[in-house]
Design an enzyme around this catalytic site. Structure first.
Site, mmCIF file in Angstrom:
data_model
loop_
_atom_site.group_PDB
_atom_site.id
_atom_site.type_symbol
_atom_site.label_atom_id
_atom_site.label_comp_id
_atom_site.label_asym_id
_atom_site.label_seq_id
_atom_site.Cartn_x
_atom_site.Cartn_y
_atom_site.Cartn_z
ATOM 1 N N ASP A 175 -44.211 -7.801 -48.739
ATOM 2 C CA ASP A 175 -43.879 -8.914 -47.829
ATOM 3 C C ASP A 175 -43.008 -9.952 -48.530
ATOM 4 O OD1 ASP A 175 -46.125 -8.278 -45.585
ATOM 5 O OD2 ASP A 175 -46.923 -8.005 -47.606
ATOM 6 N N GLU A 206 -37.724 -12.327 -39.413
ATOM 7 C CA GLU A 206 -37.586 -10.952 -38.939
ATOM 8 C C GLU A 206 -37.919 -10.882 -37.447
ATOM 9 O OE1 GLU A 206 -40.157 -7.033 -39.582
ATOM 10 O OE2 GLU A 206 -38.907 -7.482 -41.330
ATOM 11 N N ASP A 256 -40.963 -13.189 -43.528
ATOM 12 C CA ASP A 256 -41.438 -11.899 -43.053
ATOM 13 C C ASP A 256 -42.784 -12.146 -42.382
ATOM 14 O OD1 ASP A 256 -41.589 -9.073 -42.730
ATOM 15 O OD2 ASP A 256 -42.926 -8.970 -44.444
#
Length: 204
Positions: A141, A68, A7
């Site tokens: 996160d 991501e 992330d």
């Protein structure tokens, strides 16, 4: 298969590692959040993230990375920093010949919760349940990195199978068309040859 989920972010960059089992079984092996101070120079922050990513890959030896995909946000500076963090992680993977797959937030949310618009709390709750964790991963996160890894672990086999079938079908169709074309060509050639060799019926 070992999947490393990332992330990306400049202030907090979540990294997680999961390993697939039979069916949809997934086991969490490690999770952490790399932090860089906001008052530090950009190149130094990116260097810290790059070095942390390199260490993770060297220690855990993932088979693939799931990062991501960054979309434009209201704050362009935030989106830019997130994209830069994703870039240095992908670069670290390329040096090790580790493939990288980018997943959209809605895709991950849909895979984990069944709802592409789920909030972070719902994602964290489902990740905790799916992986059988004793407590929810913090901060968000960390949960997002785990969600990315789980999403890829679940979806990659099906996507690979679909792509394989599509490729096979296309190849078969092309092969069939090629054979038909060759047969027609042979028939045409044979017909023209027969016409050329046919005796003339003209009375001389």
């Amino acid at each position: 298969m070992r999947v490393m989920g990332v992330d990306p972010g400049l202030t907090r960059c979540g990294m997680a590692l999961v390993e697939t089992g039979k069916g949809r079984d997934v086991v969490a092996l490690d999770v952490d959040v790399v932090r860089t101070p906001s008052d530090e120079r950009l190149e130094l922050r990116l260097k810290s993230i790059f070095e942390a990513a390199c260490e993770w890959m060297d220690v855990h030896q993932p088979d693939i990375l799931a990062i991501e995909r960054v979309f434009a946000q209201n704050q362009r500076s935030t989106a830019m920093g997130t994209a830069q963090a994703a870039g240095v992680v992908a670069l670290a993977a390329s040096y090790r010949s580790i493939p990288v797959d980018f997943r959209t937030p809605s895709e991950v949310k849909a895979a984990i919760t069944g709802n592409g618009r789920a909030d972070k709390k719902q994602v964290t709750t489902m990740v905790t349940r799916i992986l059988g964790l004793q407590k929810p991963p913090q901060p968000a996160d960390a949960a997002d990195a785990l969600a990315l890894a789980v999403c890829h672990a679940w979806r990659a086999p099906a996507e690979s199978l679909t792509a394989s079938h599509a490729g096979t079908g296309q190849g078969t169709l092309s092969g069939y068309e090629a054979k038909v074309a060759a047969a027609l060509s042979q028939r045409t050639d044979a017909g023209e040859s027969a016409v050329r060799q046919r005796p003339s019926n003209k009375i001389r």
